[in-house]
Scaffold this motif. Structure first.
Motif, PDB file in Angstrom:
ATOM      1  N   GLY A  32       0.824  -1.222   0.000  1.00 58.75           N
ATOM      2  CA  GLY A  32       0.000   0.000   0.000  1.00 58.75           C
ATOM      3  C   GLY A  32       0.846   1.255   0.000  1.00 58.75           C
ATOM      4  O   GLY A  32       0.531   2.242  -0.687  1.00 58.75           O
ATOM      5  N   ALA A  33       1.953   1.237   0.779  1.00 59.83           N
ATOM      6  CA  ALA A  33       2.847   2.401   0.843  1.00 59.83           C
ATOM      7  C   ALA A  33       3.504   2.642  -0.501  1.00 59.83           C
ATOM      8  O   ALA A  33       3.633   3.790  -0.977  1.00 59.83           O
ATOM      9  CB  ALA A  33       3.894   2.184   1.922  1.00 59.83           C
ATOM     10  N   GLU A  34       3.949   1.556  -1.166  1.00 55.09           N
ATOM     11  CA  GLU A  34       4.601   1.701  -2.479  1.00 55.09           C
ATOM     12  C   GLU A  34       3.628   2.243  -3.519  1.00 55.09           C
ATOM     13  O   GLU A  34       3.980   3.081  -4.356  1.00 55.09           O
ATOM     14  CB  GLU A  34       5.158   0.351  -2.917  1.00 55.09           C
ATOM     15  CG  GLU A  34       6.417  -0.056  -2.145  1.00 55.09           C
ATOM     16  CD  GLU A  34       6.908  -1.448  -2.501  1.00 55.09           C
ATOM     17  OE1 GLU A  34       6.174  -2.152  -3.220  1.00 55.09           O
ATOM     18  OE2 GLU A  34       8.015  -1.787  -2.074  1.00 55.09           O
ATOM     19  N   THR A  35       2.386   1.746  -3.460  1.00 54.87           N
ATOM     20  CA  THR A  35       1.367   2.232  -4.411  1.00 54.87           C
ATOM     21  C   THR A  35       1.131   3.728  -4.208  1.00 54.87           C
ATOM     22  O   THR A  35       1.055   4.502  -5.173  1.00 54.87           O
ATOM     23  CB  THR A  35       0.050   1.460  -4.197  1.00 54.87           C
ATOM     24  OG1 THR A  35       0.288   0.071  -4.412  1.00 54.87           O
ATOM     25  CG2 THR A  35      -1.025   1.948  -5.180  1.00 54.87           C
ATOM     26  N   ALA A  36       1.037   4.130  -2.946  1.00 61.21           N
ATOM     27  CA  ALA A  36       0.815   5.555  -2.645  1.00 61.21           C
ATOM     28  C   ALA A  36       1.990   6.404  -3.115  1.00 61.21           C
ATOM     29  O   ALA A  36       1.822   7.516  -3.635  1.00 61.21           O
ATOM     30  CB  ALA A  36       0.600   5.732  -1.152  1.00 61.21           C
ATOM     31  N   GLN A  49       5.870  11.584   1.454  1.00 61.98           N
ATOM     32  CA  GLN A  49       6.819  10.685   0.784  1.00 61.98           C
ATOM     33  C   GLN A  49       7.780  10.055   1.804  1.00 61.98           C
ATOM     34  O   GLN A  49       8.063   8.859   1.759  1.00 61.98           O
ATOM     35  CB  GLN A  49       7.611  11.446  -0.291  1.00 61.98           C
ATOM     36  CG  GLN A  49       6.857  11.635  -1.598  1.00 61.98           C
ATOM     37  CD  GLN A  49       7.678  12.404  -2.605  1.00 61.98           C
ATOM     38  OE1 GLN A  49       8.196  13.465  -2.272  1.00 61.98           O
ATOM     39  NE2 GLN A  49       7.788  11.871  -3.805  1.00 61.98           N
ATOM     40  N   VAL A  50       8.243  10.907   2.736  1.00 66.36           N
ATOM     41  CA  VAL A  50       9.161  10.390   3.778  1.00 66.36           C
ATOM     42  C   VAL A  50       8.461   9.294   4.589  1.00 66.36           C
ATOM     43  O   VAL A  50       9.015   8.211   4.834  1.00 66.36           O
ATOM     44  CB  VAL A  50       9.629  11.534   4.699  1.00 66.36           C
ATOM     45  CG1 VAL A  50      10.365  10.984   5.913  1.00 66.36           C
ATOM     46  CG2 VAL A  50      10.526  12.496   3.922  1.00 66.36           C
ATOM     47  N   SER A  51       7.209   9.548   5.012  1.00 65.48           N
ATOM     48  CA  SER A  51       6.439   8.575   5.809  1.00 65.48           C
ATOM     49  C   SER A  51       6.228   7.289   5.032  1.00 65.48           C
ATOM     50  O   SER A  51       6.421   6.178   5.553  1.00 65.48           O
ATOM     51  CB  SER A  51       5.083   9.143   6.204  1.00 65.48           C
ATOM     52  OG  SER A  51       5.261  10.305   6.974  1.00 65.48           O
ATOM     53  N   LEU A  52       5.825   7.438   3.762  1.00 64.08           N
ATOM     54  CA  LEU A  52       5.517   6.265   2.950  1.00 64.08           C
ATOM     55  C   LEU A  52       6.777   5.447   2.670  1.00 64.08           C
ATOM     56  O   LEU A  52       6.737   4.222   2.603  1.00 64.08           O
ATOM     57  CB  LEU A  52       4.851   6.688   1.635  1.00 64.08           C
ATOM     58  CG  LEU A  52       3.403   7.212   1.767  1.00 64.08           C
ATOM     59  CD1 LEU A  52       2.916   7.752   0.451  1.00 64.08           C
ATOM     60  CD2 LEU A  52       2.468   6.097   2.271  1.00 64.08           C
ATOM     61  N   LYS A  53       7.880   6.170   2.466  1.00 65.98           N
ATOM     62  CA  LYS A  53       9.135   5.447   2.211  1.00 65.98           C
ATOM     63  C   LYS A  53       9.538   4.616   3.437  1.00 65.98           C
ATOM     64  O   LYS A  53      10.054   3.517   3.314  1.00 65.98           O
ATOM     65  CB  LYS A  53      10.243   6.427   1.834  1.00 65.98           C
ATOM     66  CG  LYS A  53      10.132   6.917   0.379  1.00 65.98           C
ATOM     67  CD  LYS A  53      11.195   7.954   0.060  1.00 65.98           C
ATOM     68  CE  LYS A  53      11.030   8.443  -1.364  1.00 65.98           C
ATOM     69  NZ  LYS A  53      11.978   9.508  -1.674  1.00 65.98           N
ATOM     70  N   ALA A  80       7.256   1.643   3.512  1.00 62.57           N
ATOM     71  CA  ALA A  80       7.598   0.692   2.440  1.00 62.57           C
ATOM     72  C   ALA A  80       8.876  -0.059   2.783  1.00 62.57           C
ATOM     73  O   ALA A  80       9.069  -1.213   2.386  1.00 62.57           O
ATOM     74  CB  ALA A  80       7.756   1.415   1.122  1.00 62.57           C
ATOM     75  N   ALA A  81       9.762   0.611   3.546  1.00 60.87           N
ATOM     76  CA  ALA A  81      11.051  -0.008   3.884  1.00 60.87           C
ATOM     77  C   ALA A  81      10.952  -0.914   5.124  1.00 60.87           C
ATOM     78  O   ALA A  81      11.860  -1.692   5.406  1.00 60.87           O
ATOM     79  CB  ALA A  81      12.077   1.096   4.118  1.00 60.87           C
ATOM     80  N   LYS A  82       9.886  -0.898   5.963  1.00 57.52           N
ATOM     81  CA  LYS A  82       9.747  -1.701   7.188  1.00 57.52           C
ATOM     82  C   LYS A  82       9.626  -3.193   6.848  1.00 57.52           C
ATOM     83  O   LYS A  82       8.766  -3.583   6.066  1.00 57.52           O
ATOM     84  CB  LYS A  82       8.497  -1.247   7.968  1.00 57.52           C
ATOM     85  CG  LYS A  82       8.418  -1.831   9.374  1.00 57.52           C
ATOM     86  CD  LYS A  82       7.123  -1.466  10.070  1.00 57.52           C
ATOM     87  CE  LYS A  82       7.182  -0.018  10.516  1.00 57.52           C
ATOM     88  NZ  LYS A  82       5.962   0.319  11.281  1.00 57.52           N
ATOM     89  N   GLN A  83      10.574  -4.049   7.441  1.00 54.51           N
ATOM     90  CA  GLN A  83      10.594  -5.512   7.175  1.00 54.51           C
ATOM     91  C   GLN A  83       9.780  -6.261   8.256  1.00 54.51           C
ATOM     92  O   GLN A  83       9.836  -5.941   9.428  1.00 54.51           O
ATOM     93  CB  GLN A  83      12.035  -6.030   7.204  1.00 54.51           C
ATOM     94  CG  GLN A  83      12.912  -5.449   6.090  1.00 54.51           C
ATOM     95  CD  GLN A  83      12.522  -5.950   4.735  1.00 54.51           C
ATOM     96  OE1 GLN A  83      12.028  -7.076   4.613  1.00 54.51           O
ATOM     97  NE2 GLN A  83      12.720  -5.109   3.737  1.00 54.51           N
TER      98      GLN A  83
END
Length: 532
Positions: free
Chosen positions: A436-440, A496-500, A503-506
């Motif tokens: 979802g984060a990558e799509t956003a 963008q910072v939040s979404l990145k 998106a990066a959280k494993q």
């Protein structure tokens, strides 16, 4: 010429003494002596001594004034025919001529009385009274016309004196009056032309079209009438010339007498004078008419200039008041439409002004007398046309930039609204997952690309581009929108910072753990079962 001047200052003309001339007591037959001296004949006339002194003097003065100065200067020959008269008549004639002849005398011939007794008395009388006659010229007494032919050629004497010279007294008087009338016509015509010429020269040129047209018409009409007078005068002279030459035309053997030849020369000189007068008048009229026509051209030019100038001034004033550059796309488009209407309205006046300036150039090329007045007006017309055209172009440039500015501001504003809507539409719960984060993030990056397309990413460049038209109001509006852009951009940056980060959280891996004893499987206890 001397002859014309002599005629012009002559105190007497034939019509003044027409009755005395018709009495025929003295005639200028046209004959000449061997040296060209004019001959005046005193024919037999019964009442010679009864002629009043004034009448005698007038006729003799008139006759001596007719030959040319050259001929008159040789001296006149007088022939006194007293063949049928008495010595007393001869004496009376000589006495009267001696006392009152106004011309230069050369010779006096006297055809003495034919009767014997009278001839004898005449011979004695001439010897006795010669000194009394106070004549300083020879007096030759002749017995017959044959004696006269020894002194004067028969071709120069009339039939009455045994000669062959044709002379008709009535015709002679008719020719003299006609020549003198023609001379008066030439003089009067010349005076009329001179008076008209003076009037033309002193005429002040009018200051308006109507008066100039009236003056041109009046002068042209007067000129036409004078030209008609000239034609009539020339026709009169030509007819007179034909009449004088008529004997020669009628018979090839006929010859004009010296006086008749002088008459021809006089009429020809008068016609030449008339021709010279007409040519001089035509030259003057051509210049005057051209000046009047040029004056009319100038007055039309000035009238048209005032009208065109007034229209152009109103046009320039309307354009000067057209200072609004618009505060929205709709307003600017309306202003462009008004500018177009003003330009179309100015098309006809501008064409008239250019046409009038070209007309002015033609007047200058045609050596118009008012070049110094026409040239500045042509310059002014072209300057106003250029000013209007340049100002119109400038207005279009400014309004074009204003339109582009407001369109960009509208797009920027719409972009901000769309950006805010996009951010608001991204559901927080959907963005929690990596997918979802990558799509956003992709949605945001796509949206941010459109900002570059609208060239809204560089405020400094934006200000530089539209600096010339930034009014305080537009500048405030632009700053507000640019600030909004900056705020929205900042919102996107944060998102963008939040979404990145999301998106990066494993996700944590599952660790294998050994089971505790209590957690090992137990066998079934009978306690667990209860009887039903």
């Amino acid at each position: 010429t001397d002859e014309i001047m002599q005629q012009e200052i002559r105190p007497l003309v034939a019509v003044d003494i027409i009755e005395q001339l018709h009495r025929q007591f003295a005639i200028l037959s046209g004959g000449r002596g061997k040296d060209g001296a004019p001959i005046i004949t005193f024919p037999e006339f019964a009442g010679f001594s009864d002629i009043p002194d004034e009448d005698f003097l007038n006729v003799v003065t008139y006759l001596t004034s007719i030959p040319s100065l050259e001929a008159a200067s040789i001296g006149f020959i007088i022939i006194i025919d007293r063949r049928r008269d008495k010595w007393s008549a001869v004496k009376a004639s000589l006495t009267r001529i001696a006392g009152a002849f106004p011309g230069n005398l050369q010779l006096v011939f006297v055809l003495r009385p034919s009767r014997f007794i009278q001839r004898t008395i005449a011979d004695i009388g001439i010897k006795l009274y010669r000194d009394d006659f106070k004549m300083k010229v020879p007096i030759i007494m002749l017995n017959s016309v044959s004696d006269l032919h020894g002194y004067i050629d028969k071709s120069q004497l009339t039939r009455e004196l045994g000669g062959t010279l044709e002379y008709g007294h009535s015709q002679w008087i008719h020719h003299r009056t006609a020549i003198e009338n023609f001379a008066m016509t030439v003089k009067t015509t010349a005076q009329m032309l001179q008076t008209f010429g003076t009037d033309l020269a002193e005429t002040e040129l009018p200051n308006d079209v109507h008066c100039t047209e009236d003056l041109l018409s009046a002068h042209t009409d007067h000129h036409s009438k004078l030209k008609d007078e000239l034609k009539l005068a020339v026709k009169q002279g030509a007819t007179l010339l034909t009449c004088i030459r008529e004997p020669v035309t009628r018979s090839a053997n006929s010859k004009l007498s010296p006086d008749e030849l002088e008459n021809v020369a006089t009429v020809e000189r008068l016609l030449a004078q008339l021709d010279e007068t007409e040519k001089a008048f035509d030259q003057f009229w051509t210049k005057h008419h051209l000046k009047l026509e040029q004056c009319l051209q100038l007055r039309h030019f000035e009238h048209d200039f005032r009208e065109v100038k007034l229209t152009l001034d109103n046009l320039m004033e309307a354009q000067a008041h057209f200072a609004d550059i618009g505060d929205s796309v709709t307003r600017v488009e309306h202003l462009l439409k008004e500018q177009k209407q003003l330009e179309e309205k100015g098309q006809e006046p501008l064409e008239k002004a250019q046409s009038l300036a070209l007309h002015g150039d033609q007047l200058i090329q045609n050596n118009h007398y008012a070049v110094d007045s026409i040239r500045p007006k042509c310059v002014e017309l072209r300057r106003i046309c250029d000013d209007f055209t340049n100002e119109t172009k400038k207005k279009y440039d400014i309004l074009g930039k204003s339109l582009e500015l407001h369109k960009q501001l509208d797009k920027a504003s719409q972009w901000c609204e769309a950006g805010i809507y996009l951010l608001a539409s991204q559901a927080v719960d959907k963005c929690q997952s990596q997918e979802g984060a990558e799509t956003a993030l992709v949605e945001i990056e796509k949206f941010l690309v459109t900002a570059k397309e609208h060239q809204l990413s560089n405020p400094k460049e934006f200000y530089n581009q539209f600096d010339t038209i930034l009014t305080p109001e537009i500048k405030a509006n632009a700053q507000r929108i640019l600030q909004k852009l900056e705020d929205v951009q900042e919102m996107f940056d944060k998102r963008q910072v939040s979404l990145k980060k999301l998106a990066a959280k494993q996700t944590r891996p599952v660790q294998p753990v050994a089971p505790h004893p209590e957690s090992s499987p137990k066998r079934a206890s009978p306690k667990t079962t209860r009887p039903a």
